[in-house]
Write a protein that holds these residues in place. Structure first.
Motif, PDB file in Angstrom:
ATOM      1  N   LEU A   1       0.852  -1.192   0.000  1.00 30.61           N
ATOM      2  CA  LEU A   1       0.000   0.000   0.000  1.00 30.61           C
ATOM      3  C   LEU A   1       0.883   1.235   0.000  1.00 30.61           C
ATOM      4  O   LEU A   1       1.238   1.762   1.051  1.00 30.61           O
ATOM      5  N   THR A   2       1.219   1.689  -1.170  1.00 28.57           N
ATOM      6  CA  THR A   2       2.194   2.771  -1.300  1.00 28.57           C
ATOM      7  C   THR A   2       1.572   4.115  -1.614  1.00 28.57           C
ATOM      8  O   THR A   2       2.276   5.099  -1.760  1.00 28.57           O
ATOM      9  N   GLY A   3       0.256   4.157  -1.743  1.00 28.58           N
ATOM     10  CA  GLY A   3      -0.396   5.417  -2.087  1.00 28.58           C
ATOM     11  C   GLY A   3      -0.296   6.438  -0.970  1.00 28.58           C
ATOM     12  O   GLY A   3      -0.218   6.093   0.208  1.00 28.58           O
ATOM     13  N   GLY A   4      -0.281   7.709  -1.344  1.00 28.04           N
ATOM     14  CA  GLY A   4      -0.262   8.771  -0.344  1.00 28.04           C
ATOM     15  C   GLY A   4      -1.546   8.757   0.467  1.00 28.04           C
ATOM     16  O   GLY A   4      -2.599   8.366  -0.014  1.00 28.04           O
ATOM     17  N   GLY A   5      -1.442   9.160   1.699  1.00 29.06           N
ATOM     18  CA  GLY A   5      -2.620   9.225   2.552  1.00 29.06           C
ATOM     19  C   GLY A   5      -3.059   7.895   3.118  1.00 29.06           C
ATOM     20  O   GLY A   5      -4.157   7.780   3.646  1.00 29.06           O
ATOM     21  N   VAL A   6      -2.215   6.864   3.018  1.00 26.29           N
ATOM     22  CA  VAL A   6      -2.538   5.545   3.559  1.00 26.29           C
ATOM     23  C   VAL A   6      -1.573   5.240   4.689  1.00 26.29           C
ATOM     24  O   VAL A   6      -0.365   5.384   4.540  1.00 26.29           O
ATOM     25  N   ARG A   7      -2.139   4.822   5.833  1.00 29.12           N
ATOM     26  CA  ARG A   7      -1.301   4.386   6.953  1.00 29.12           C
ATOM     27  C   ARG A   7      -1.829   3.076   7.494  1.00 29.12           C
ATOM     28  O   ARG A   7      -3.025   2.812   7.454  1.00 29.12           O
ATOM     29  N   VAL A   8      -0.911   2.281   8.016  1.00 27.98           N
ATOM     30  CA  VAL A   8      -1.252   0.969   8.567  1.00 27.98           C
ATOM     31  C   VAL A   8      -1.078   1.025  10.078  1.00 27.98           C
ATOM     32  O   VAL A   8      -0.053   1.504  10.573  1.00 27.98           O
ATOM     33  N   PHE A   9      -2.071   0.512  10.788  1.00 30.18           N
ATOM     34  CA  PHE A   9      -2.093   0.528  12.256  1.00 30.18           C
ATOM     35  C   PHE A   9      -2.329  -0.869  12.795  1.00 30.18           C
ATOM     36  O   PHE A   9      -2.889  -1.719  12.104  1.00 30.18           O
ATOM     37  N   MET A  10      -1.961  -1.057  14.060  1.00 25.32           N
ATOM     38  CA  MET A  10      -2.250  -2.319  14.729  1.00 25.32           C
ATOM     39  C   MET A  10      -3.334  -2.168  15.793  1.00 25.32           C
ATOM     40  O   MET A  10      -3.707  -3.142  16.436  1.00 25.32           O
ATOM     41  N   ALA A  11      -3.874  -0.956  15.942  1.00 22.98           N
ATOM     42  CA  ALA A  11      -4.940  -0.707  16.915  1.00 22.98           C
ATOM     43  C   ALA A  11      -6.014   0.167  16.276  1.00 22.98           C
ATOM     44  O   ALA A  11      -5.708   1.200  15.668  1.00 22.98           O
ATOM     45  N   MET A  12      -7.270  -0.236  16.417  1.00 26.66           N
ATOM     46  CA  MET A  12      -8.383   0.493  15.824  1.00 26.66           C
ATOM     47  C   MET A  12      -8.476   1.920  16.361  1.00 26.66           C
ATOM     48  O   MET A  12      -8.715   2.853  15.598  1.00 26.66           O
ATOM     49  N   ASP A  13      -8.266   2.102  17.672  1.00 27.11           N
ATOM     50  CA  ASP A  13      -8.396   3.452  18.237  1.00 27.11           C
ATOM     51  C   ASP A  13      -7.352   4.410  17.659  1.00 27.11           C
ATOM     52  O   ASP A  13      -7.638   5.589  17.430  1.00 27.11           O
ATOM     53  N   GLU A  14      -6.153   3.918  17.388  1.00 19.95           N
ATOM     54  CA  GLU A  14      -5.123   4.769  16.776  1.00 19.95           C
ATOM     55  C   GLU A  14      -5.512   5.155  15.347  1.00 19.95           C
ATOM     56  O   GLU A  14      -5.313   6.289  14.925  1.00 19.95           O
ATOM     57  N   ALA A  15      -6.059   4.221  14.614  1.00 22.17           N
ATOM     58  CA  ALA A  15      -6.493   4.494  13.238  1.00 22.17           C
ATOM     59  C   ALA A  15      -7.620   5.522  13.234  1.00 22.17           C
ATOM     60  O   ALA A  15      -7.609   6.471  12.444  1.00 22.17           O
TER      61      ALA A  15
END
Length: 130
Positions: A104-118
């Motif tokens: 997932l290399t698109g701008g504006g995309v981040r990967v999280f391991m916790a729903m509350d952080e996302a």
């Protein structure tokens, strides 16, 4: 006993948030079905670029084959050309996080391991330029 569907997609018009869940091991056909469902959920927004955010719950989505992972990355890249907004992907393991960040290399995309952080990242619009 019936098996849970591999994905579910919904769009909240009030918050302009596309939500989807992913679970289980996938085939290329599953990827194509997800792409169609995401298109159907957002086509009412009109022609690109469309402004909305996304939140994916993939905590029950194990590491996939390279072909499936790369195809999901293609959905991200194609979507990035058609939409403006942030996309948060929540994963269930470090290995999933590594795989998601690789594809997932698109701008504006981040990967999280916790729903509350996302959810907090999506809610924080202070740094949102686009």
């Amino acid at each position: 006993m019936s098996e849970l569907p591999k994905f579910a997609v919904s769009f909240d018009r009030r918050t302009r948030l596309l939500r989807w869940t992913m679970r289980g091991l996938w085939t290329m056909a599953d990827v194509a079905e997800l792409a169609r469902a995401m298109y159907e959920a957002t086509k009412h927004l009109g022609p690109p670029p469309q402004r909305y955010d996304g939140l994916c719950d993939s905590r029950d989505f194990p590491v996939q084959t390279n072909a499936v992972s790369n195809a999901l990355g293609e959905i991200d890249r194609a979507g990035g050309r058609m939409r403006r907004g942030r996309f948060a992907i929540v994963v269930g393991s470090r290995m999933n996080k590594l795989q998601a960040e690789r594809t997932l290399t698109g701008g504006g995309v981040r990967v999280f391991m916790a729903m509350d952080e996302a959810e907090a990242w999506l809610a924080d619009k202070a740094g949102d330029a686009g």
